[in-house]
Motif scaffolding. Structure first.
Motif, PDB file in Angstrom:
ATOM      1  N   UNK A 228       0.799  -1.221   0.000  1.00 55.19           N
ATOM      2  CA  UNK A 228       0.000   0.000   0.000  1.00 55.19           C
ATOM      3  C   UNK A 228       0.838   1.280   0.000  1.00 55.19           C
ATOM      4  N   UNK A 229       1.906   1.395   0.829  1.00 51.08           N
ATOM      5  CA  UNK A 229       2.706   2.634   0.755  1.00 51.08           C
ATOM      6  C   UNK A 229       3.319   2.867  -0.618  1.00 51.08           C
ATOM      7  N   UNK A 230       3.846   1.793  -1.246  1.00 48.49           N
ATOM      8  CA  UNK A 230       4.425   1.944  -2.579  1.00 48.49           C
ATOM      9  C   UNK A 230       3.351   2.283  -3.609  1.00 48.49           C
ATOM     10  N   UNK A 231       2.170   1.693  -3.478  1.00 53.72           N
ATOM     11  CA  UNK A 231       1.077   2.025  -4.385  1.00 53.72           C
ATOM     12  C   UNK A 231       0.668   3.491  -4.242  1.00 53.72           C
ATOM     13  N   UNK A 232       0.615   3.953  -2.993  1.00 52.20           N
ATOM     14  CA  UNK A 232       0.235   5.351  -2.772  1.00 52.20           C
ATOM     15  C   UNK A 232       1.278   6.301  -3.345  1.00 52.20           C
ATOM     16  N   UNK A 233       2.549   5.997  -3.148  1.00 51.13           N
ATOM     17  CA  UNK A 233       3.608   6.864  -3.669  1.00 51.13           C
ATOM     18  C   UNK A 233       3.620   6.862  -5.195  1.00 51.13           C
ATOM     19  N   UNK A 234       3.557   5.672  -5.810  1.00 47.94           N
ATOM     20  CA  UNK A 234       3.556   5.599  -7.259  1.00 47.94           C
ATOM     21  C   UNK A 234       2.312   6.219  -7.866  1.00 47.94           C
ATOM     22  N   UNK A 235       1.160   5.997  -7.245  1.00 45.96           N
ATOM     23  CA  UNK A 235      -0.072   6.580  -7.758  1.00 45.96           C
ATOM     24  C   UNK A 235      -0.072   8.101  -7.678  1.00 45.96           C
ATOM     25  N   UNK A 236       0.463   8.652  -6.580  1.00 43.46           N
ATOM     26  CA  UNK A 236       0.529  10.110  -6.453  1.00 43.46           C
ATOM     27  C   UNK A 236       1.432  10.709  -7.515  1.00 43.46           C
ATOM     28  N   UNK A 237       2.565  10.050  -7.782  1.00 41.90           N
ATOM     29  CA  UNK A 237       3.474  10.548  -8.809  1.00 41.90           C
ATOM     30  C   UNK A 237       2.828  10.500 -10.188  1.00 41.90           C
ATOM     31  N   UNK A 238       2.165   9.403 -10.507  1.00 39.87           N
ATOM     32  CA  UNK A 238       1.505   9.267 -11.813  1.00 39.87           C
ATOM     33  C   UNK A 238       0.399  10.311 -11.965  1.00 39.87           C
ATOM     34  N   UNK A 239      -0.339  10.574 -10.901  1.00 39.56           N
ATOM     35  CA  UNK A 239      -1.412  11.556 -10.965  1.00 39.56           C
ATOM     36  C   UNK A 239      -0.869  12.945 -11.293  1.00 39.56           C
ATOM     37  N   UNK A 240       0.239  13.313 -10.654  1.00 36.07           N
ATOM     38  CA  UNK A 240       0.849  14.620 -10.930  1.00 36.07           C
ATOM     39  C   UNK A 240       1.340  14.693 -12.368  1.00 36.07           C
ATOM     40  N   UNK A 241       1.986  13.636 -12.840  1.00 36.25           N
ATOM     41  CA  UNK A 241       2.540  13.646 -14.198  1.00 36.25           C
ATOM     42  C   UNK A 241       1.437  13.647 -15.254  1.00 36.25           C
ATOM     43  N   UNK A 242       0.345  12.937 -15.006  1.00 38.24           N
ATOM     44  CA  UNK A 242      -0.753  12.912 -15.968  1.00 38.24           C
ATOM     45  C   UNK A 242      -1.440  14.275 -16.070  1.00 38.24           C
ATOM     46  N   UNK A 243      -1.517  15.003 -14.963  1.00 44.86           N
ATOM     47  CA  UNK A 243      -2.128  16.327 -15.005  1.00 44.86           C
ATOM     48  C   UNK A 243      -1.351  17.285 -15.899  1.00 44.86           C
ATOM     49  N   UNK A 244      -0.044  17.066 -16.041  1.00 44.87           N
ATOM     50  CA  UNK A 244       0.800  17.967 -16.808  1.00 44.87           C
ATOM     51  C   UNK A 244       1.234  17.378 -18.148  1.00 44.87           C
ATOM     52  N   UNK A 245       0.663  16.250 -18.537  1.00 45.55           N
ATOM     53  CA  UNK A 245       1.092  15.600 -19.768  1.00 45.55           C
ATOM     54  C   UNK A 245       0.615  16.383 -20.993  1.00 45.55           C
TER      55      UNK A 245
END
Length: 304
Positions: A228-245
């Motif tokens: 869960x911690x790794x999923x939360x960290x990876x998901x947060x990073x992907x969310x930020x990058x997708x917003x700026x893609x």
């Protein structure tokens, strides 16, 4: 027995006798440079390369083209436009949908690579690291070669059926952008998951299996809580990058898909409406900084 008498003669400044050696002065230590002095060069570079252009963007966002000083009229005009609201909605749902897809696909693929032995498993894990260095437009071009209007899939369909056109045209729709983003950003979820799985105690899995737990129950009760911690960290990073893609949306040729970065491009380059472009950019920056702060908090707690 003769007593020896030691006499001293008083001089003008005191008694004379054995000369007393004065203590040597302590060596002087060089003065250390204050820490803030070392911080000045990187702060100056950061201010010139990032903060100053950002300040210009913010200033332009409150400066209408007709002059008249600072004003919030550009913000009111942009927020009232339907184009901005549609772009904001499209950006959010694409980012959230891509993040969910990356989490599900990344978790499944990381499980297979980490716990299912197969030839070349280590090579696949290393390829995930290499994949992170690929530019986003490269993945989009690869999808165009396969599913584009004149791509391999449509070409095979026309060769087999004799039809004039193939059935695959989804890359120019929001679903094509979603597929491209999931394809490109999934390794950003897999990387922290593989690191977390490498630290998982395999003894827990063996104990759970010996107690009669099936694979799905082991995943749900043993592996998933650790991931869960790794999923939360990876998901947060992907969310930020997708917003700026920007590159994926541009290279898919999806003309009806307008995200906030695409709206900035359209306002600034195509319409020369710089105040409106800067307003959209400020909104995008504010959302990104907020989500990045959340990502840092989650990453710190996860130890990533």
């Amino acid at each position: 027995m003769t007593a020896t008498t030691v006499t001293t003669t008083a001089g003008p400044t005191g008694p004379t006798g054995p000369t007393a050696t004065a203590p040597a002065p302590a060596p002087t230590r060089p003065r250390s440079v204050p820490a803030w002095v070392w911080a000045l060069p990187p702060v100056a570079v950061l201010a010139l390369a990032f903060l100053y252009p950002l300040a210009l963007v913010v200033q332009q966002s409150v400066t209408p083209d007709d002059g008249g000083g600072l004003s919030l009229v550009p913000y009111a005009d942009v927020f009232a436009s339907e184009v901005f609201r549609d772009a904001l909605t499209t950006t959010v749902w694409l980012a959230v949908g891509s993040t969910v897809g990356c989490l599900v696909l990344g978790f499944v693929l990381a499980l297979v690579i980490a716990f299912v032995p197969f030839p070349g498993g280590k090579a696949v894990a290393r390829f995930v690291d290499v994949f992170l260095s690929f530019p986003s437009f490269l993945i989009t071009l690869a999808l165009l070669f396969v599913y584009g209007s004149v791509g391999m899939a449509n070409g095979l369909w026309t060769d087999v059926t004799g039809a004039a056109d193939g059935p695959f045209h989804f890359l120019t729709t929001p679903w094509g952008v979603l597929l491209a983003e999931i394809t490109y950003f999934t390794p950003f979820v897999m990387r922290p998951l593989l690191a977390a799985f490498s630290q998982l105690d395999t003894g827990q899995l063996e104990v759970a299996s010996s107690l009669g737990a099936g694979p799905l129950r082991v995943i749900r009760q043993v592996i998933l809580p650790e991931a869960l911690p790794a999923l939360a960290a990876g998901g947060s990073l992907v969310l930020v990058m997708c917003l700026n893609e920007f590159g994926i949306v541009l290279f898919t040729g999806a003309k009806d898909v307008t995200t906030l970065p695409m709206l900035v491009y359209s306002k600034a380059i195509l319409e020369s409406d710089y105040p409106a472009a800067c307003v959209v950019a400020v909104v995008n920056i504010a959302i990104s900084v907020g989500l990045y702060s959340l990502y840092r908090v989650v990453s710190r707690r996860a130890g990533a």
